[in-house]
Write a protein that holds these residues in place. Structure first.
Motif, PDB file in Angstrom:
ATOM      1  N   LYS A 294       0.827  -1.210   0.000  1.00  0.00           N
ATOM      2  CA  LYS A 294       0.000   0.000   0.000  1.00  0.00           C
ATOM      3  C   LYS A 294       0.863   1.263   0.000  1.00  0.00           C
ATOM      4  O   LYS A 294       0.511   2.251  -0.624  1.00  0.00           O
TER       5      LYS A 294
ATOM      6  N   TRP B 107      -7.918  -4.799   2.051  1.00  0.00           N
ATOM      7  CA  TRP B 107      -7.076  -5.209   3.181  1.00  0.00           C
ATOM      8  C   TRP B 107      -7.925  -5.363   4.434  1.00  0.00           C
ATOM      9  O   TRP B 107      -7.832  -6.360   5.154  1.00  0.00           O
ATOM     10  N   SER B 108      -8.776  -4.385   4.700  1.00  0.00           N
ATOM     11  CA  SER B 108      -9.594  -4.383   5.898  1.00  0.00           C
ATOM     12  C   SER B 108     -10.586  -5.545   5.908  1.00  0.00           C
ATOM     13  O   SER B 108     -10.756  -6.228   6.915  1.00  0.00           O
TER      14      SER B 108
ATOM     15  N   HIS C  74      -7.074  -0.390   0.536  1.00  0.00           N
ATOM     16  CA  HIS C  74      -7.274  -0.348   1.988  1.00  0.00           C
ATOM     17  C   HIS C  74      -8.566  -1.078   2.366  1.00  0.00           C
ATOM     18  O   HIS C  74      -8.612  -1.792   3.370  1.00  0.00           O
ATOM     19  N   LYS C  75      -9.611  -0.897   1.574  1.00  0.00           N
ATOM     20  CA  LYS C  75     -10.874  -1.596   1.833  1.00  0.00           C
ATOM     21  C   LYS C  75     -10.693  -3.109   1.731  1.00  0.00           C
ATOM     22  O   LYS C  75     -11.173  -3.858   2.584  1.00  0.00           O
TER      23      LYS C  75
ATOM     24  N   HIS D 282      -7.309   3.768  -1.848  1.00  0.00           N
ATOM     25  CA  HIS D 282      -8.483   3.638  -0.980  1.00  0.00           C
ATOM     26  C   HIS D 282      -9.133   2.259  -1.157  1.00  0.00           C
ATOM     27  O   HIS D 282      -9.508   1.600  -0.176  1.00  0.00           O
TER      28      HIS D 282
END
Length: 108
Positions: free
Chosen positions: A81, A101-102, A98-99, A95
């Motif tokens: 990232k 990954w989460s 990140h989503k 972004h």
């Protein structure tokens, strides 16, 4: 398989037309041009408006193995990232990564 790389985001699958071929599919033409250029692929990017991945390259197994090797050899970062955040033509995806990954973190 999905591949998230510093060159772009791809879906690689067996071709449904010719079982000896593979398709590298992408949602953004530039991502396909990036992998095409980095991996010295001669095929032109195919554009289709009637599928979920608009752009694709058709390659054979030898080319697929070469692509995978070249992607591995290009790995030059210790945080994906972080690399995407400073890569000019990829940072708009940060972004979304990140989503992903989460969401995947929740499985841990």
């Amino acid at each position: 398989m999905w591949l998230a790389t510093k060159f772009g985001f791809y879906s690689i699958v067996k071709s449904s037309i010719n079982s000896d071929d593979y398709m590298i599919r992408g949602r953004i033409r530039n991502d396909l041009e990036n992998i095409r250029n980095h991996c010295d692929l001669e095929q032109e990017v195919i554009e289709t408006s009637d599928s979920d991945y608009r752009y694709r390259l058709i390659i054979n197994k030898t080319e697929l193995l070469d692509v995978m090797t070249k992607l591995g050899e290009a790995l030059d970062y210790n945080n994906f990232k972080g690399k995407i955040g400073v890569t000019t033509d990829q940072k708009d995806k940060l972004h979304a990564y990140h989503k992903v990954w989460s969401i995947m973190y929740e499985f841990q």
